[in-house]
Scaffold this motif. Structure first.
Motif, PDB file in Angstrom:
ATOM      1  N   ILE A   1      -6.258  14.069  -3.432  1.00  0.00           N
ATOM      2  CA  ILE A   1      -6.252  12.646  -3.761  1.00  0.00           C
ATOM      3  C   ILE A   1      -4.859  12.084  -3.488  1.00  0.00           C
ATOM      4  O   ILE A   1      -3.860  12.641  -3.941  1.00  0.00           O
ATOM      5  N   CYS A   2      -4.806  10.966  -2.776  1.00  0.00           N
ATOM      6  CA  CYS A   2      -3.543  10.290  -2.487  1.00  0.00           C
ATOM      7  C   CYS A   2      -3.100   9.550  -3.755  1.00  0.00           C
ATOM      8  O   CYS A   2      -3.788   8.659  -4.240  1.00  0.00           O
ATOM      9  N   THR A   3      -1.955   9.929  -4.314  1.00  0.00           N
ATOM     10  CA  THR A   3      -1.480   9.356  -5.587  1.00  0.00           C
ATOM     11  C   THR A   3      -0.576   8.145  -5.362  1.00  0.00           C
ATOM     12  O   THR A   3      -0.124   7.875  -4.250  1.00  0.00           O
ATOM     13  N   SER A   4      -0.289   7.435  -6.441  1.00  0.00           N
ATOM     14  CA  SER A   4       0.589   6.260  -6.379  1.00  0.00           C
ATOM     15  C   SER A   4       2.015   6.631  -6.001  1.00  0.00           C
ATOM     16  O   SER A   4       2.800   5.780  -5.608  1.00  0.00           O
ATOM     17  N   ALA A   5       2.361   7.919  -6.103  1.00  0.00           N
ATOM     18  CA  ALA A   5       3.696   8.387  -5.716  1.00  0.00           C
ATOM     19  C   ALA A   5       3.765   8.701  -4.218  1.00  0.00           C
ATOM     20  O   ALA A   5       4.811   9.082  -3.706  1.00  0.00           O
ATOM     21  N   GLY A   6       2.631   8.558  -3.505  1.00  0.00           N
ATOM     22  CA  GLY A   6       2.614   8.825  -2.079  1.00  0.00           C
ATOM     23  C   GLY A   6       2.510  10.297  -1.738  1.00  0.00           C
ATOM     24  O   GLY A   6       2.872  10.705  -0.647  1.00  0.00           O
ATOM     25  N   ILE A   7       2.023  11.102  -2.671  1.00  0.00           N
ATOM     26  CA  ILE A   7       1.830  12.531  -2.420  1.00  0.00           C
ATOM     27  C   ILE A   7       0.366  12.891  -2.667  1.00  0.00           C
ATOM     28  O   ILE A   7      -0.356  12.175  -3.360  1.00  0.00           O
ATOM     29  N   TRP A   8      -0.045  13.995  -2.102  1.00  0.00           N
ATOM     30  CA  TRP A   8      -1.419  14.471  -2.284  1.00  0.00           C
ATOM     31  C   TRP A   8      -1.501  15.372  -3.507  1.00  0.00           C
ATOM     32  O   TRP A   8      -0.680  16.267  -3.678  1.00  0.00           O
ATOM     33  N   ASN A   9      -2.482  15.137  -4.364  1.00  0.00           N
ATOM     34  CA  ASN A   9      -2.725  15.955  -5.547  1.00  0.00           C
ATOM     35  C   ASN A   9      -3.975  16.792  -5.253  1.00  0.00           C
ATOM     36  O   ASN A   9      -5.037  16.239  -4.976  1.00  0.00           O
ATOM     37  N   GLN A  10      -3.840  18.109  -5.316  1.00  0.00           N
ATOM     38  CA  GLN A  10      -4.938  19.015  -4.977  1.00  0.00           C
ATOM     39  C   GLN A  10      -5.697  19.456  -6.208  1.00  0.00           C
ATOM     40  O   GLN A  10      -5.126  19.825  -7.225  1.00  0.00           O
ATOM     41  N   SER A  11      -7.017  19.455  -6.097  1.00  0.00           N
ATOM     42  CA  SER A  11      -7.899  19.977  -7.134  1.00  0.00           C
ATOM     43  C   SER A  11      -8.841  20.963  -6.444  1.00  0.00           C
ATOM     44  O   SER A  11      -9.565  20.593  -5.523  1.00  0.00           O
TER      45      SER A  11
ATOM     46  N   ASP B   1       0.838  -1.196   0.000  1.00  0.00           N
ATOM     47  CA  ASP B   1       0.000   0.000   0.000  1.00  0.00           C
ATOM     48  C   ASP B   1       0.871   1.243   0.000  1.00  0.00           C
ATOM     49  O   ASP B   1       1.890   1.298   0.677  1.00  0.00           O
ATOM     50  N   VAL B   2       0.465   2.233  -0.774  1.00  0.00           N
ATOM     51  CA  VAL B   2       1.138   3.533  -0.774  1.00  0.00           C
ATOM     52  C   VAL B   2       0.414   4.399   0.245  1.00  0.00           C
ATOM     53  O   VAL B   2      -0.800   4.568   0.166  1.00  0.00           O
ATOM     54  N   VAL B   3       1.142   4.920   1.214  1.00  0.00           N
ATOM     55  CA  VAL B   3       0.550   5.744   2.265  1.00  0.00           C
ATOM     56  C   VAL B   3       0.991   7.190   2.066  1.00  0.00           C
ATOM     57  O   VAL B   3       2.173   7.472   1.948  1.00  0.00           O
ATOM     58  N   CYS B   4       0.027   8.094   2.009  1.00  0.00           N
ATOM     59  CA  CYS B   4       0.343   9.511   1.821  1.00  0.00           C
ATOM     60  C   CYS B   4       0.542  10.256   3.136  1.00  0.00           C
ATOM     61  O   CYS B   4       1.122  11.326   3.148  1.00  0.00           O
ATOM     62  N   GLY B   5       0.057   9.727   4.230  1.00  0.00           N
ATOM     63  CA  GLY B   5       0.177  10.442   5.496  1.00  0.00           C
ATOM     64  C   GLY B   5      -0.832  11.572   5.591  1.00  0.00           C
ATOM     65  O   GLY B   5      -1.735  11.693   4.780  1.00  0.00           O
TER      66      GLY B   5
ATOM     67  N   SER C   1      -4.257  10.615   9.365  1.00  0.00           N
ATOM     68  CA  SER C   1      -3.020  10.014   8.885  1.00  0.00           C
ATOM     69  C   SER C   1      -3.286   8.568   8.453  1.00  0.00           C
ATOM     70  O   SER C   1      -4.303   7.983   8.797  1.00  0.00           O
ATOM     71  N   GLY C   2      -2.370   7.997   7.704  1.00  0.00           N
ATOM     72  CA  GLY C   2      -2.496   6.620   7.259  1.00  0.00           C
ATOM     73  C   GLY C   2      -3.366   6.441   6.033  1.00  0.00           C
ATOM     74  O   GLY C   2      -3.791   5.336   5.732  1.00  0.00           O
ATOM     75  N   LEU C   3      -3.654   7.508   5.330  1.00  0.00           N
ATOM     76  CA  LEU C   3      -4.492   7.394   4.143  1.00  0.00           C
ATOM     77  C   LEU C   3      -3.684   6.832   2.987  1.00  0.00           C
ATOM     78  O   LEU C   3      -2.540   7.193   2.769  1.00  0.00           O
ATOM     79  N   THR C   4      -4.278   5.929   2.244  1.00  0.00           N
ATOM     80  CA  THR C   4      -3.573   5.205   1.193  1.00  0.00           C
ATOM     81  C   THR C   4      -3.993   5.644  -0.205  1.00  0.00           C
ATOM     82  O   THR C   4      -4.982   6.342  -0.386  1.00  0.00           O
ATOM     83  N   GLN C   5      -3.238   5.163  -1.178  1.00  0.00           N
ATOM     84  CA  GLN C   5      -3.441   5.512  -2.587  1.00  0.00           C
ATOM     85  C   GLN C   5      -4.909   5.396  -2.988  1.00  0.00           C
ATOM     86  O   GLN C   5      -5.577   4.423  -2.678  1.00  0.00           O
ATOM     87  N   GLY C   6      -5.378   6.431  -3.682  1.00  0.00           N
ATOM     88  CA  GLY C   6      -6.749   6.451  -4.182  1.00  0.00           C
ATOM     89  C   GLY C   6      -7.740   7.092  -3.235  1.00  0.00           C
ATOM     90  O   GLY C   6      -8.864   7.395  -3.625  1.00  0.00           O
ATOM     91  N   MET C   7      -7.359   7.301  -1.983  1.00  0.00           N
ATOM     92  CA  MET C   7      -8.283   7.907  -1.033  1.00  0.00           C
ATOM     93  C   MET C   7      -8.424   9.393  -1.336  1.00  0.00           C
ATOM     94  O   MET C   7      -7.490  10.037  -1.806  1.00  0.00           O
TER      95      MET C   7
END
Length: 110
Positions: free
Chosen positions: A83-93, A41-45, A60-66
């Motif tokens: 959105i938590c991305t596969s790179a483990g970072i948050w993408n903002q919209s 699992d990819v975790v973004c924190g 905390s502990g949010l994973t990819q796709g959340m």
């Protein structure tokens, strides 16, 4: 008993792992193992709160796709998602912008 058409359907991924996309149909009939069908699992924190935003439901502990939805603080308009991305970072919209009421005017005499 294993499902001969989809051998990975009966495989359980260990805690902290999940099925790779399409693993149930694409993993080989022999050699269907955690390493061939599971991915960590990819975790973004915990996401940073966007400027002028309120982020009440993100932990905390949010994973990819959340997805975390944010609203804006008083005096701001807008909103959006993170959105938590596969790179483990948050993408903002979306964003929150300050409300601009223009210059203050003096009250009219009564």
């Amino acid at each position: 008993m294993a499902n001969p058409s989809f051998p990975c359907l009966n495989l359980s991924c260990p805690e902290g792992y999940r099925y790779k996309p399409f693993s149930a149909t694409m993993c080989p009939a022999q050699g269907c193992t955690e390493s061939s069908c599971c991915t960590k699992d990819v975790v973004c924190g915990t996401p940073a709160t966007p400027s002028r935003a309120e982020l009440p439901a993100c932990l905390s502990g949010l994973t990819q796709g959340m997805v975390c939805t944010f609203g804006c603080t008083v005096g701001s308009i807008g909103g959006g998602t993170l959105i938590c991305t596969s790179a483990g970072i948050w993408n903002q919209s979306g964003i929150c912008e300050a409300v601009d009421c223009g210059p203050a005017r003096s009250p009219s005499p009564v």
